[in-house]
Design a protein around this motif. Structure first.
Motif, PDB file in Angstrom:
ATOM      1  N   LYS A  77     -10.721  30.149 -17.760  1.00  0.00           N
ATOM      2  CA  LYS A  77     -10.674  28.823 -17.123  1.00  0.00           C
ATOM      3  C   LYS A  77      -9.574  27.954 -17.738  1.00  0.00           C
ATOM      4  O   LYS A  77      -8.916  27.201 -17.029  1.00  0.00           O
ATOM      5  N   GLU A  80      -6.383  29.127 -16.224  1.00  0.00           N
ATOM      6  CA  GLU A  80      -6.267  28.627 -14.848  1.00  0.00           C
ATOM      7  C   GLU A  80      -5.864  27.153 -14.828  1.00  0.00           C
ATOM      8  O   GLU A  80      -5.015  26.754 -14.023  1.00  0.00           O
ATOM      9  N   SER A  81      -6.467  26.369 -15.702  1.00  0.00           N
ATOM     10  CA  SER A  81      -6.124  24.944 -15.775  1.00  0.00           C
ATOM     11  C   SER A  81      -4.675  24.748 -16.172  1.00  0.00           C
ATOM     12  O   SER A  81      -3.983  23.866 -15.650  1.00  0.00           O
ATOM     13  N   VAL A  83      -2.220  26.851 -15.603  1.00  0.00           N
ATOM     14  CA  VAL A  83      -1.399  27.230 -14.447  1.00  0.00           C
ATOM     15  C   VAL A  83      -1.337  26.074 -13.456  1.00  0.00           C
ATOM     16  O   VAL A  83      -0.265  25.762 -12.934  1.00  0.00           O
ATOM     17  N   GLU A  84      -2.457  25.413 -13.220  1.00  0.00           N
ATOM     18  CA  GLU A  84      -2.481  24.282 -12.288  1.00  0.00           C
ATOM     19  C   GLU A  84      -1.608  23.124 -12.769  1.00  0.00           C
ATOM     20  O   GLU A  84      -1.106  22.351 -11.960  1.00  0.00           O
ATOM     21  N   SER A  85      -1.415  23.034 -14.084  1.00  0.00           N
ATOM     22  CA  SER A  85      -0.621  21.927 -14.628  1.00  0.00           C
ATOM     23  C   SER A  85       0.885  22.182 -14.586  1.00  0.00           C
ATOM     24  O   SER A  85       1.675  21.257 -14.778  1.00  0.00           O
ATOM     25  N   THR A  87       4.472  22.508 -13.247  1.00  0.00           N
ATOM     26  CA  THR A  87       5.179  21.918 -12.105  1.00  0.00           C
ATOM     27  C   THR A  87       6.308  22.808 -11.585  1.00  0.00           C
ATOM     28  O   THR A  87       6.764  22.624 -10.457  1.00  0.00           O
ATOM     29  N   ASN A  89       7.522  25.610  -9.758  1.00  0.00           N
ATOM     30  CA  ASN A  89       6.858  26.420  -8.733  1.00  0.00           C
ATOM     31  C   ASN A  89       6.889  27.918  -8.989  1.00  0.00           C
ATOM     32  O   ASN A  89       5.860  28.581  -8.874  1.00  0.00           O
ATOM     33  N   ARG A  92       4.692  28.945 -11.953  1.00  0.00           N
ATOM     34  CA  ARG A  92       3.284  28.769 -11.591  1.00  0.00           C
ATOM     35  C   ARG A  92       2.821  29.914 -10.688  1.00  0.00           C
ATOM     36  O   ARG A  92       1.763  30.509 -10.912  1.00  0.00           O
ATOM     37  N   GLU A  96      -0.066  32.648 -11.438  1.00  0.00           N
ATOM     38  CA  GLU A  96      -1.191  32.814 -10.514  1.00  0.00           C
ATOM     39  C   GLU A  96      -1.377  34.287 -10.161  1.00  0.00           C
ATOM     40  O   GLU A  96      -2.506  34.787 -10.131  1.00  0.00           O
ATOM     41  N   GLN A 100      -4.556  37.229 -11.155  1.00  0.00           N
ATOM     42  CA  GLN A 100      -5.277  37.967 -10.110  1.00  0.00           C
ATOM     43  C   GLN A 100      -5.209  39.483 -10.310  1.00  0.00           C
ATOM     44  O   GLN A 100      -5.925  40.216  -9.630  1.00  0.00           O
TER      45      GLN A 100
END
Length: 145
Positions: A77, A80-81, A83-85, A87, A89, A92, A96, A100
């Motif tokens: 988690k 994942e957090s 990766v979401e942060s 910027t 592209n 990121r 992602e 997976q």
């Protein structure tokens, strides 16, 4: 009860990141950190080195707040957090995809550590661990009140 402060939170978070479970004495503030043997495997040498600390905690378990090494899903988690942060592209998207696929921890580590985001990751993870420790400390404090 031991007082919550940023120094002890940082110390506990750092030890958790190194694979150590931490035990904070509620009364004295003494901190005992012991390698999580389930992550390192059983080793007679380590057991002997940490025997006194292990015995101290076992003899007075109610005196200690235990901070455990994160479970895999908790570490995931945090990744994942992070990766979401991001910027950037392309980076990121790469991360992602890594999360997976098979061996996400190993591949994430390799991708991040060989990128310009290496220090950003370490800082992010440290802050997340400190937040987890601080939240647990606060829950324990409220429980004792």
């Amino acid at each position: 009860m031991a007082k919550m402060n940023s120094k002890i939170i940082k110390e506990i978070a750092g030890s958790l990141d190194c694979g150590e479970d931490c035990y904070l004495n509620r009364k004295t503030g003494e901190l005992i950190c012991i390698p999580n043997f389930s992550n390192f495997g059983y080793d007679e040498y380590f057991e002997a080195v940490f025997e006194d600390d292990t015995r101290k905690v076992a003899q007075h378990p109610k005196d200690f707040i235990k901070f455990e090494v994160l479970e895999s899903f908790e570490s995931f988690k945090i990744m994942e957090s992070f990766v979401e942060s991001i910027t950037e592209n392309q980076f990121r998207l790469d991360l992602e995809r890594i999360l997976q696929r098979k061996k996400p921890f190993q591949n994430f580590k390799h991708a991040v550590e060989s990128s310009k985001h290496r220090q950003v990751w370490f800082d992010f993870k440290r802050k997340e661990l400190e937040k987890i420790v601080g939240d647990q400390f606060e829950r324990e404090f409220l429980k004792d009140s």
